[in-house]
Design a protein around this motif. Sequence first.
Motif, mmCIF file in Angstrom:
data_model
loop_
_atom_site.group_PDB
_atom_site.id
_atom_site.type_symbol
_atom_site.label_atom_id
_atom_site.label_comp_id
_atom_site.label_asym_id
_atom_site.label_seq_id
_atom_site.Cartn_x
_atom_site.Cartn_y
_atom_site.Cartn_z
ATOM 1 N N ILE A 125 4.159 -1.011 -10.655
ATOM 2 C CA ILE A 125 5.117 -2.266 -10.648
ATOM 3 C C ILE A 125 5.021 -1.946 -11.878
ATOM 4 C CG2 ILE A 125 6.213 -4.077 -10.352
ATOM 5 C CD1 ILE A 125 6.000 -3.491 -7.391
ATOM 6 N N LEU A 126 3.700 -2.519 -12.636
ATOM 7 C CA LEU A 126 4.005 -2.849 -13.511
ATOM 8 C C LEU A 126 3.748 -1.676 -14.626
ATOM 9 C CD1 LEU A 126 0.195 -4.750 -13.569
ATOM 10 C CD2 LEU A 126 2.890 -5.849 -14.151
ATOM 11 N N THR A 135 -9.995 -2.881 1.718
ATOM 12 C CA THR A 135 -9.422 -2.865 2.670
ATOM 13 C C THR A 135 -8.793 -2.097 2.501
ATOM 14 O OG1 THR A 135 -8.125 -4.113 3.075
ATOM 15 C CG2 THR A 135 -9.656 -4.943 4.457
ATOM 16 N N LEU A 136 -8.469 -0.686 2.706
ATOM 17 C CA LEU A 136 -7.575 -0.003 2.681
ATOM 18 C C LEU A 136 -5.914 -0.624 2.330
ATOM 19 C CD1 LEU A 136 -6.133 3.225 2.211
ATOM 20 C CD2 LEU A 136 -5.990 2.775 4.902
ATOM 21 N N LEU A 141 -3.918 -0.412 -1.155
ATOM 22 C CA LEU A 141 -2.526 -0.335 -1.340
ATOM 23 C C LEU A 141 -1.896 -1.048 -1.749
ATOM 24 C CD1 LEU A 141 -1.884 1.453 2.640
ATOM 25 C CD2 LEU A 141 -2.328 2.518 -0.042
ATOM 26 N N VAL A 142 -2.055 -2.620 -1.920
ATOM 27 C CA VAL A 142 -1.601 -3.304 -2.425
ATOM 28 C C VAL A 142 -1.662 -3.185 -3.768
ATOM 29 C CG1 VAL A 142 -1.406 -5.750 -3.217
ATOM 30 C CG2 VAL A 142 -1.270 -5.041 -0.657
ATOM 31 N N VAL A 143 -2.688 -2.899 -4.407
ATOM 32 C CA VAL A 143 -3.280 -3.107 -5.663
ATOM 33 C C VAL A 143 -2.742 -1.826 -6.303
ATOM 34 C CG1 VAL A 143 -5.106 -2.709 -7.519
ATOM 35 C CG2 VAL A 143 -5.317 -4.615 -5.960
#
Length: 345
Positions: A21-22, A8-9, A13-15
């Motif tokens: 961040i990494l 899902t969108l 976006l979370v990935v």
Amino acid sequence: MRKYHGFTLVELLVVITIIGILIALLLPAVQAAREAARQLQCKNNLKQLALGCLNHEEVYKRFPTGGWGYAWTGDADRGTDWRQPGGWIYNVLPFIEQQSLHDMGAGLPQAQKYAAHVQRISVPLGVLYCPTRRRAISYPWVGGWTPFNCSEPPSVVGRNDYAANGGDTYTNAAAPQPALWQYHNEAGPASIEEVENPPGQMTSNAKGTFANVARAATGVVYCGSLIKIADVTDGTSNTYLLGEKNIMADCYATGTDPGDNEMALTGENADISRWSGLSPTSFWPPLPDTPGYLSHGSFGSAHAVGFQMAFCDGSVQMINYSIEFETHRRLCNRKDGLTIDGKKR
């Protein structure tokens, strides 16, 4: 009915956010690792140059001379002592596997020799460049004038990020006064005959000027210097031999910093020597390269953590910019007889 599975969108976006961040966490570590590698290369450069100077001392019983002044480059037919117009970098070339570069022009008639000198000063040497600061390439010759023992102005020249220890008192071919050269500045004598006339005999002008400089100089390399290890009476582990020089951060490629506007193979001046001050009571602290800030005579570097210095015993140390001035001054003076607290370096 067939079901279709996918992101899902929101999941996408979370990935992306996690990856960002990494990367943000890893980037400083990668940059730090790269800078550590550059610092190590810079240290290796200083080590190689210091060992070259020590090998020169072993062969000739003196460290490389500072030469005559910025208007001169080295001459392979003029030995390694007071007759040699080239500075310490030129004189150390045979000891850093650059004998052929050192010998360019040797034995040729003057016109051909001076043309060879133009070619030689245009060659960049990787060992003279700090990789944190700039690439090891030739840079523009901005003065437009012709060095005294060259046939024409060069278009580009090799430069250097390392300077010899001139002491705790600023000296050059005309300082301290009186200077007896025709050119009363860092350029040095106007001709070979001002130094040597007849052949093999030092002129009274040269004797007077070299003596004036030697009386004031407290470092290892200066105009006309012939310093032996025995002259480093404060101890080889307590005396700078050479190190990184400060340059205005805006001027790495332009040649407009007056301490970086000549060529690496020049004679004695602020391009190839640095000091702790104008006098023992002045204050030329070591400095990080800073945009818009000019320090004509200071040691320093492009490293954020400090500047690296090679000592007269061949060791290389990273020195903090916050080093006490008196400690730094004593490390620049080869013969003041004062003790140094190693914890304050």
